[in-house]
Design a protein around this motif. Structure first.
Motif: not given
Lengths: 186, 569
Positions: B480-509
């Motif tokens: 979801v970071s800018s190199p691979r999602c350059p236009c991403l404006q909205r991100l929602k993650v809920s009720e989910s598992r297995g993610m220990r690290n989340l590191s987002i660097h986004s110019e568009s969010l």
């Protein structure tokens, strides 16, 4: 319907008197003239918007040869009602989160507007809306037609819409097999 | 008649005319007074000289909708040798700041335990709602909170009175601080007050439903639990709390408009240990579950026997087919006549609700004459990962709009039931790269999800993931970071598992919402345009020896009313 018509026309005449240049005159295939607010016409019809912008509106009545007077009256009526209705939240249905194609449910007055139409008047209006590029009116009329199709068997649909079954028996069987997933609960 | 029974009771109450009660030691009398309640206890001062000062020894005082501030002050000041107060609770209704200002300084001297001050809203207004709106300053100045050097607990709920925190002094023994419905007024810095230098023992901190807090920067060596809810106007959040065990955040950060300066969210919690899943609220999950039942009959009046419908152009017929219930209903029209044979395959939007035969989805998506798809919406029930993995690559090729896939879990919606082993054994859904899609909404019913390790989601603006079990090599942050999602404006993650690290660097969010992410222990967000950040989850640590929470959001921008938790709507 007659009452609506009279009311619509009275309203139109008054509007014309008040602000002459705010309306455009449309002429049906059978030569009848209708006045409609320039603003509503431009907002609701891409074709009329283009004509108004391009100056190809004839003050003596812009010819719309493809549209009969009954359909054009409905179009004009719709434009007036739309201009007077307060847009509600129902216009932007909440169910789908895509911004690409929000599914627009007709509003109550729009339902009533199409419900009172005869079968032929409905189709005349669909064609008129399509011809004039009236997206919203097209939505409303198509919604009505889909309502008439829902829950019906192919035979019933053919009956309601006078569709002639030109398939052979073999072709029908072939389709049923090919699209078995679509017919599984028939 | 009266005497036999009367004698007995009289005997037990007043055996010898002696004043046994007044003869009791002070500490026993205090015990008795405690059970009387503060008001009645104070009245005992009128009994006799013996009683004149007994009530002043009360270690607990409770004033419910009672006297004005000056009276409370008088009561608190009355004792010549003021006993330390274990507990003082004051309830007022619609009081101004001057009311508590009168007695708080005295309370600060005397309270060695708990202070509870609740200023209830004035009588209900016509809406039955007294919640004050933003930006509506309350007249009458601020409530000056003195430094409570000896108190262990302070709980204030003051109906949006302004609160000015003490610029100096150490809350040396404070372990618990709860502030609700407070309007913080600068230059008071809550962060500086609650951080270790001035609150060295603070273990629990709750700040909720409060206004005017623009910056909150907490550096606490002692804090174990932190709860932040509905903080309007929060611009900047920084938390460094090496032994924090429980973190609950339910707040929203949103700019007032595009004209506001650029915002940066920088949130990191690099050392949170194993966290526990605590659903604060069940988020509404996607998926249209109830198939609409068509109206039983709605017959046209037949017209003149002419087939007006089939005469309509394809694009109008498609508008009609789009409004039928799903692809199957549209496909069934192929049987009407030759005219209708292929109309449905032109549909730019496909919706499959509980189609029993999953392989068909792939075939339909793969139809050679098919145009680009504006929308694909698929609902399955209890499907395995193979089902979606089968059609997703085809969908990725054709989709130029939105994808919604919802896999309902049969029998229950409670993802707690799914064990890791079970989910693992089923493999995972392989998500291909959607190069043209603009929206992706997935609710996998806790199926595993493997994200694509290469490819750019060049046009995606919204990505919502719910009930996903993240697996595989590629992590979400990378995708979801800018190199691979350059236009991403909205991100929602809920009720989910297995993610220990989340590191987002986004110019568009612009908006991020994170809800109930099981096992998330490290979170970093660098999003210079972020307008709104909403987090709703608890970190609870099983092993208090390990965890460190480090959250900072140094440049978040102006906020406006918070998004309510879903359960409120």
């Amino acid at each position: 319907m007659e009452v609506d018509k009279g009311k619509g026309e009275a309203e139109e005449t008054r509007k014309v008197a008040e602000a002459d240049r705010d309306t455009v005159t449309l002429k049906s295939s059978d030569g009848k003239l209708f006045e409609v607010s320039k603003e509503a016409a431009a907002r609701l019809s891409t074709v009329l918007a283009g004509m108004i912008a391009g100056g190809s509106i004839d003050d003596n009545g812009t010819d719309l040869k493809q549209i009969g007077s009954e359909a054009l009256e409905n179009v004009v009526d719709y434009c007036n009602k739309h201009a007077n209705s307060i847009p509600s939240a129902a216009l932007i249905s909440s169910s789908i989160s895509f911004n690409t194609a929000p599914f627009k449910e007709p509003e109550e007055w729009e339902r009533k507007f199409v419900d009172r139409l005869s079968h032929d008047a409905l189709f005349d209006l669909v064609e008129a809306a399509n011809f004039l590029g009236m997206e919203r009116l097209l939505d409303v009329t198509c919604h009505k037609i889909s309502e008439m199709m829902k829950g019906k068997s192919p035979d019933q649909i053919r009956e309601v819409f006078n569709i002639k079954n030109d398939y052979t028996k073999e072709e029908l069987e072939e389709i049923r097999q090919e699209l078995a997933w679509a017919f599984y609960d028939d | 008649m009266a005497h036999s029974g009367g004698e007995l009771t009289a005997k037990s109450a007043k055996p010898s005319g002696e004043d046994r009660l007044s003869a009791l030691p002070d500490d026993v009398l205090v015990l008795i007074l405690l059970s009387l309640g503060t008001r009645e206890a104070i009245r005992t001062s009128g009994i006799s000289r013996r009683w004149r000062r007994v009530w002043a020894l009360l270690p607990e005082l409770r004033f419910h909708l009672a006297p004005g501030g000056a009276v409370i002050r008088g009561i608190l000041e009355a004792p010549e040798e003021a006993a330390p107060l274990r507990w003082i609770s004051v309830t007022t209704q619609g009081a101004g700041p001057e009311s508590a200002a009168a007695w708080l300084p005295v309370a600060a001297r005397r309270v060695s335990g708990e202070l509870v001050y609740h200023n209830m809203p004035p009588a209900m207004n016509e809406h039955g709602d007294v919640d004050k709106d933003d930006d509506e300053p309350v007249g009458g100045g601020d409530l000056q909170l003195p430094c409570f050097e000896k108190a262990t607990t302070i709980a204030l709920n003051i109906d949006f009175l302004g609160l000015a925190l003490p610029p100096q002094g150490i809350f040396a023994r404070l372990t618990e601080l709860c502030l609700r419905r407070v309007r913080f007024h600068s230059p008071s810095e809550l962060g500086s007050v609650v951080s270790s230098p001035r609150c060295p023992c603070l273990k629990k901190l709750e700040v909720s439903n409060s206004r005017g807090l623009q910056n909150l920067s907490i550096h606490s060596e002692s804090l174990l639990q932190l709860k932040l809810l509905d903080l309007h106007h929060l611009l900047h959040l920084a938390i460094v709390t090496p032994i924090l065990q429980e973190l609950g955040v339910g707040s929203c950060i949103r700019a007032h408009g595009p004209s506001e300066p650029v915002a940066i969210a920088n949130i990191s919690a690099p050392q949170l240990a194993e966290s526990k899943f605590f659903p604060i609220s069940m988020a509404q999950t996607g998926g249209e579950i109830a198939a609409k039942r068509p109206k039983p009959s709605d017959d046209g009046d037949g017209g003149a026997g002419e087939d007006r419908l089939s005469a309509l152009p394809d694009d109008v017929l498609i508008l009609i087919l789009l409004r039928l219930d799903g692809v199957a209903a549209a496909a069934r029209t192929s049987i009407l006549s030759r005219r209708w044979r292929r109309v449905w395959t032109l549909l730019p939007e496909l919706r499959f609700d509980l189609v029993p035969d999953d392989h068909r989805i792939r075939e339909i998506l793969d139809a050679p004459e098919a145009p680009e798809l504006r929308s694909i919406s698929i609902t399955t029930e209890g499907a395995g990962p193979d089902s979606a993995s089968g059609w997703l690559p085809v969908a990725a090729r054709r989709l130029i709009g939105g994808l919604a896939y919802s896999n309902m879990v049969p029998g229950n919606d409670d993802e707690e039931e799914v064990e890791e082993g079970e989910a693992g054994a089923r493999g995972e859904v392989q998500l291909p790269c959607f190069e043209k899609a603009t929206v992706i909404v997935l609710d996998l019913g806790l199926l595993g999800l493997a994200l694509p390790s290469a490819g750019v989601f060049a046009r995606i603006t919204k990505l919502y993931l719910s009930r996903v079990w993240f697996r595989g090599q590629c992590d979400l942050g990378n995708v979801v970071s800018s190199p691979r999602c350059p236009c991403l404006q909205r991100l929602k993650v809920s009720e989910s598992r297995g993610m220990r690290n989340l590191s987002i660097h986004s110019e568009s969010l612009l908006r991020i919402k994170l809800e109930n992410l099981h096992l998330l222990r490290q979170l970093t967000i660098v999003a210079p345009k972020l307008l709104k950040l909403c987090m709703d989850f608890n970190f609870i640590d099983d092993d208090p020896s390990e965890p460190v929470a480090n959250i900072s959001a140094p440049q978040l921008l102006a906020t406006s009313p918070p998004l309510r938790l879903p359960s409120h709507r």
